[in-house]
Scaffold this active site. Structure first.
Site, PDB file in Angstrom:
ATOM      1  N   ARG A   1      22.731  78.557  40.681  1.00 49.21           N
ATOM      2  CA  ARG A   1      23.367  77.519  41.492  1.00 49.21           C
ATOM      3  C   ARG A   1      22.633  76.181  41.406  1.00 49.21           C
ATOM      4  NH1 ARG A   1      25.010  79.292  47.281  1.00 49.21           N
ATOM      5  NH2 ARG A   1      26.331  77.489  46.949  1.00 49.21           N
ATOM      6  N   CYS A   2      21.485  76.166  40.734  1.00 49.62           N
ATOM      7  CA  CYS A   2      20.643  74.967  40.646  1.00 49.62           C
ATOM      8  C   CYS A   2      20.890  74.250  39.311  1.00 49.62           C
ATOM      9  CB  CYS A   2      19.181  75.374  40.773  1.00 49.62           C
ATOM     10  SG  CYS A   2      18.016  74.029  40.481  1.00 49.62           S
ATOM     11  N   SER A   3      21.280  72.984  39.375  1.00 49.50           N
ATOM     12  CA  SER A   3      21.561  72.231  38.147  1.00 49.50           C
ATOM     13  C   SER A   3      20.315  72.056  37.281  1.00 49.50           C
ATOM     14  CB  SER A   3      22.175  70.872  38.478  1.00 49.50           C
ATOM     15  OG  SER A   3      21.267  70.075  39.213  1.00 49.50           O
TER      16      SER A   3
ATOM     17  N   ASN B   1      17.797  80.041  39.084  1.00 52.63           N
ATOM     18  CA  ASN B   1      18.821  80.128  40.115  1.00 52.63           C
ATOM     19  C   ASN B   1      20.061  79.475  39.517  1.00 52.63           C
ATOM     20  OD1 ASN B   1      20.601  79.746  42.242  1.00 52.63           O
ATOM     21  ND2 ASN B   1      19.025  79.113  43.687  1.00 52.63           N
TER      22      ASN B   1
ATOM     23  N   ARG C   1      19.807  75.364  35.494  1.00 53.18           N
ATOM     24  CA  ARG C   1      20.799  75.524  34.415  1.00 53.18           C
ATOM     25  C   ARG C   1      20.454  74.621  33.237  1.00 53.18           C
ATOM     26  NH1 ARG C   1      24.355  75.059  38.792  1.00 53.18           N
ATOM     27  NH2 ARG C   1      25.034  73.022  38.018  1.00 53.18           N
TER      28      ARG C   1
END
Length: 116
Positions: free
Chosen positions: A12-14, A10, A17
């Site tokens: 948007r997920c740190s 995802n 990433r």
């Protein structure tokens, strides 16, 4: 052995990433599956859970609004949790990385390195 790591990601997920970045730093071939855009099928989820050695309820993100409104406090069967994860992929914990029949949840992101 330098086979591809498949990662359910995802953007948007740190944590997600960071896991992808770690794999890239190591030069590991990676197949990124943005599972909110391309949700896994029920059969795919069953295979992921088998590789993780977990049940469907074990990978549910309990902080998500849909969990709080629709599932919190309920006792669901494995089939019911699978249905919930297929219907609401935002509930799937992330990132999940798979390689050679093994899988890990990348929390912390460094867990993905266990597959190397």
């Amino acid at each position: 052995m330098n086979d591809t790591v498949r990662i359910y990601h995802n953007a948007r997920c740190s944590k997600s990433r960071s896991a992808c970045a770690l794999l890239a730093e190591k030069g590991v071939p990676t197949e990124i599956v943005e599972y909110l855009k391309t949700p896994p099928s029920r059969d795919e989820l069953i295979a992921v859970l088998a590789a993780l050695g977990l049940g469907a309820g074990d990978i549910v993100r309990k902080g998500e609004d849909i969990y709080k409104s629709d599932y919190k406090g309920r006792s669901l069967s494995e089939d019911e949790w699978l249905d919930a994860l297929v219907a609401h992929p935002i509930l799937i914990e992330r990132p999940i990385a798979l390689r050679s029949g093994r899988a890990v949840i990348g929390r912390p992101p460094e867990k993905v390195l266990e597959l190397l």
